[in-house]
Scaffold this active site. Structure first.
Site, short mmCIF file in Angstrom:
data_model
loop_
_atom_site.label_atom_id
_atom_site.label_comp_id
_atom_site.label_asym_id
_atom_site.label_seq_id
_atom_site.Cartn_x
_atom_site.Cartn_y
_atom_site.Cartn_z
N HIS A 95 -3.71 -17.07 -5.83
CA HIS A 95 -4.67 -16.33 -5.01
C HIS A 95 -5.92 -17.15 -4.69
O HIS A 95 -6.76 -16.70 -3.92
CB HIS A 95 -5.08 -15.04 -5.74
CG HIS A 95 -5.80 -15.33 -7.02
ND1 HIS A 95 -5.18 -15.94 -8.09
CD2 HIS A 95 -7.08 -15.14 -7.38
CE1 HIS A 95 -6.07 -16.12 -9.05
NE2 HIS A 95 -7.23 -15.64 -8.66
N ASP A 126 -1.77 -1.20 -3.85
CA ASP A 126 -2.08 -0.42 -5.05
C ASP A 126 -0.91 -0.52 -6.04
O ASP A 126 0.14 -1.09 -5.74
CB ASP A 126 -2.40 1.04 -4.68
CG ASP A 126 -1.43 1.59 -3.65
OD1 ASP A 126 -0.21 1.41 -3.84
OD2 ASP A 126 -1.89 2.18 -2.64
N ASP A 147 -8.59 -16.07 -17.36
CA ASP A 147 -9.46 -16.59 -16.32
C ASP A 147 -10.47 -17.60 -16.86
O ASP A 147 -11.13 -17.32 -17.87
CB ASP A 147 -10.20 -15.40 -15.70
CG ASP A 147 -10.90 -15.75 -14.42
OD1 ASP A 147 -10.22 -16.21 -13.49
OD2 ASP A 147 -12.13 -15.56 -14.34
N ASP A 192 -4.44 -10.00 -16.24
CA ASP A 192 -5.48 -11.02 -16.13
C ASP A 192 -6.58 -10.67 -17.15
O ASP A 192 -7.00 -9.52 -17.21
CB ASP A 192 -6.07 -11.00 -14.71
CG ASP A 192 -6.31 -12.39 -14.17
OD1 ASP A 192 -7.07 -13.13 -14.83
OD2 ASP A 192 -5.78 -12.72 -13.10
N GLU A 236 -6.47 -20.59 -17.67
CA GLU A 236 -6.85 -21.32 -16.46
C GLU A 236 -7.99 -22.28 -16.76
O GLU A 236 -8.97 -21.91 -17.40
CB GLU A 236 -7.30 -20.32 -15.38
CG GLU A 236 -7.63 -21.01 -14.07
CD GLU A 236 -8.65 -20.27 -13.21
OE1 GLU A 236 -8.66 -20.46 -12.00
OE2 GLU A 236 -9.48 -19.50 -13.78
N ASP A 281 0.85 -1.19 0.00
CA ASP A 281 0.00 0.00 0.00
C ASP A 281 0.88 1.25 0.00
O ASP A 281 1.57 1.52 0.98
CB ASP A 281 -0.89 -0.03 1.25
CG ASP A 281 -1.71 1.24 1.40
OD1 ASP A 281 -1.93 1.93 0.39
OD2 ASP A 281 -2.13 1.52 2.55
N ASN A 287 -0.31 4.52 -0.72
CA ASN A 287 -0.96 5.79 -0.33
C ASN A 287 -1.62 5.74 1.04
O ASN A 287 -2.39 6.63 1.40
CB ASN A 287 -1.95 6.25 -1.41
CG ASN A 287 -3.17 5.33 -1.48
OD1 ASN A 287 -3.17 4.25 -0.88
ND2 ASN A 287 -4.19 5.74 -2.20
N ASP A 298 -3.98 3.87 2.56
CA ASP A 298 -5.42 3.69 2.83
C ASP A 298 -5.74 2.26 3.25
O ASP A 298 -6.92 1.90 3.35
CB ASP A 298 -6.25 4.12 1.61
CG ASP A 298 -6.01 3.22 0.41
OD1 ASP A 298 -5.11 2.33 0.48
OD2 ASP A 298 -6.68 3.39 -0.62
C1 GLC Z 1 -10.84 -17.83 -11.45
C2 GLC Z 1 -10.10 -16.86 -10.55
C3 GLC Z 1 -10.86 -16.71 -9.28
C4 GLC Z 1 -12.23 -16.15 -9.60
C5 GLC Z 1 -12.95 -16.98 -10.66
C6 GLC Z 1 -14.09 -16.23 -11.27
O1 GLC Z 1 -10.87 -19.10 -10.94
O2 GLC Z 1 -8.78 -17.27 -10.36
O3 GLC Z 1 -10.20 -15.93 -8.33
O4 GLC Z 1 -13.02 -16.11 -8.45
O5 GLC Z 1 -12.12 -17.34 -11.72
O6 GLC Z 1 -13.62 -15.18 -12.06
CA CA Z 2 -3.62 2.03 -1.22
#
Ligand code: GLC
Ligand code: CA
Length: 549
Positions: free
Chosen positions: A324, A31, A201, A100, A251, A23, A25, A27
């Site tokens: 993630h 970012d 995605d 992404d 993915e 971060d 800034n 908050d």
């Molecule tokens: C993919 C992403 C995930 C998201 C899902 C819907 O699996 O990696 O984080 O929730 O698609 O977009």
């Molecule tokens: Ca921030």
């Protein structure tokens, strides 16, 4: 098709979840300026590419995967100027940026959807998937990945729209050529800016199996790899991807080795590589991802063996332990207690990085960051976990609250999304303000500051693994032979290329483990996680040895 280099084969990618990285800034939320400030850290690690999780304008439902404007930066993450600056600064350091691409669905706040929903004869009606009710209910029994039906009723027109994820994420209709045109234009727009690729995605879901689209009350069935899937990707490749020198990774939660030979064929007709899920889900429960069993090394090894040998020379692998959406690598595949955390984090890292494919490192993995001890469901920020809780615990009472909490702590996506641990200071050096997600309390001893200059740290080990890939062609090009396939502790394999053999022996247990004759390492030691050489025939707890003959 233009002549393209295959730099993606030699690259190491670092994944950044911008909300939780740094971060700048003050908050409480990470970012883009925060990322710029840490580029030298990434340069020191030695990575070649950053994959940036979505940083587009979104409706705040699914961590940026609910996009309301593909050509704008989310205000909470910065401005388009910040993005351009990030791109410039990264390129100046020889680091590429992969974005992404989320085009299976948009946010229901996207102007296309707003127009589509307005009426049955709206020009954008067909941008999404609308169906009439079947016998007064959902068109069919298709299920959302985030629990509940995949169909949402819309009062205005008396029809349902399809959403494979949250209710606020409406699926685009790829059968509609106008949708595809819009997407391709948008991709060109980003490439013209100078980005270096896309992580796509749930790309396997753009080509939908016809059964799931019928308003006939039919059962829940497969929701990806439909008959037009590869046609769409080849078209995208022709129209967009083939014009640029980029990295693409798709993915798919269900892709098989056979299917990947199409998706990730080295002929370059579709994508460079896929993120498959078999290894990260090898321990998944029978009917939900939540009731995961313990790790099963024999099963895990066979999965890797199939992917390594199945794609060799024909397609290309991605290599990852976490991201993630996954629990932390060391908590899932290693041992996250302090007595074994550092050792096992290094072992799993080497085990993966010595395989064939492009390695992906998820932020904090290079520090051996662990799962987060979520207090209770109210602390979760993840729509997937919260929806599953409501369905499995509150509505169906199939799981007790205690059991479900244990599942979420083990498998939930919140684990990956706590702030990056930079220092032992306030808020782990992530932010001046209260962070949007709690910091893992172990930041006092797991943080970047204490590791970057320590030659024995997990960070330094990753740095060395990355450097090895750049030095020894066998790591990029070698074939793969699994040794001791039935052994429950040892993961050992050979890689061969141009007369050289790389020998990798890993102990996935906290006990000593015997190596059979073939798996005993010889030659020169490239990397290891114990100082003393030890007994050639025995691996110590969580030991890894990599040698070159
Ligand atoms: C993919 C992403 C995930 C998201 C899902 C819907 O699996 O990696 O984080 O929730 O698609 O977009
Ligand atoms: Ca921030």
């Amino acid at each position: 098709m233009s002549k393209k280099s295959q730099w993606f084969k030699e690259a190491v990618v670092y994944q950044i979840y911008p909300k939780s990285f740094m971060d700048a800034n003050g908050d409480g939320m990470g970012d883009l300026r925060g990322v710029i400030g840490k580029l030298d850290y990434l340069k020191a690690l030695g990575i070649d590419v950053i994959w940036l999780n979505p940083c587009y304008k979104n409706s705040g439902v699914d961590g940026g995967y609910d996009i309301s404007d593909y050509r704008a930066i989310a205000p909470e993450l910065g401005t388009m100027e910040d993005f351009d600056e990030l791109l410039r600064q990264a390129h100046a350091r020889g680091i590429r940026i992969v974005m992404d691409l989320v085009v299976n669905h948009t946010s229901t706040e996207h102007p296309w959807f707003i127009e589509s929903r307005a009426g049955k004869d709206s020009p954008k009606r067909d941008f999404y998937i609308w169906r009439p009710p079947f016998e007064g209910k959902e068109p069919n029994r298709e299920r959302s990945v985030f629990s509940g039906p995949a169909w949402q009723y819309d009062e205005a027109t008396g029809e349902y729209y399809l959403h494979m994820f949250a209710v606020e994420q409406a699926d685009l209709n790829w059968e509609n050529e106008a949708v595809r045109r819009e997407v391709y234009d948008m991709m060109h727009w980003w490439f013209k800016k100078g980005i270096d690729g896309f992580r796509m995605d749930v790309i396997d879901m753009i080509g939908k199996p016809p059964a799931m689209l019928r308003a006939d009350g039919g059962p829940h069935g497969p929701s990806s790899h439909g008959p037009r899937e590869h046609e769409f990707l080849r078209e995208m490749n022709r129209e967009v991807l083939s014009h640029y020198d980029i990295l693409t990774v798709g993915e798919s939660g269900s892709v098989t080795v056979e299917q990947a030979l199409d998706y990730a064929n080295l002929d370059g007709s579709e994508l460079n590589m896929m993120f498959q899920f078999e290894h990260v889900e090898h321990d998944a429960g029978e009917d939900t991802k939540w009731s995961a069993g313990p790790m099963n090394l024999v099963k895990l090894k066979k999965i890797f063996e199939r992917w390594q040998t199945g794609l060799h020379g024909r397609a290309w692998n991605s290599l990852y332990w976490d991201n993630h959406d996954q629990p932390r690598a060391v908590s899932h595949f290693g041992c996250d207690e302090e007595r074994c955390r550092v050792r096992s984090a290094k072992m799993i890292a080497a085990c993966l990085h010595m395989m064939e494919g492009t390695p992906y490192i998820y932020q904090g993995e290079e520090l051996g960051m662990t799962n987060y001890p979520l207090r209770d469901i109210s602390e979760s920020k993840d729509v997937e976990a919260i929806n599953a809780w409501n369905e499995l615990v509150v509505e169906q009472k199939r799981f007790t609250p205690e059991y479900m909490m244990a599942c979420i702590r083990y498998k939930g996506r919140d684990n990956a999304r706590t702030p990056m641990q930079w220092t032992a200071g306030k808020n782990a050096g992530f932010s001046e303000a209260e962070p949007w997600m709690p910091v893992n309390p172990n930041y006092t001893f797991i943080n970047a500051e204490s590791q970057v200059n320590d030659p024995d740290s997990v960070f330094s080990f990753y740095k060395k693994l990355i450097a090895l890939r750049k030095t020894h062609p066998v790591i990029v090009n070698g074939d793969f032979t699994l040794l001791m396939p039935e052994d429950k502790q040892v993961f050992a394999y050979l890689r061969r290329h141009a007369g050289r053999t790389l020998q990798v022996a890993c102990n996935f247990s906290g006990e000593h483990a015997a190596l059979d004759a073939q798996a005993q390492t010889s030659g020169s030691m490239l990397i290891a996680n114990y100082d003393e050489p030890g007994d050639a025939a025995v691996l110590r707890p969580w030991e890894v040895r990599v040698t070159l003959v």
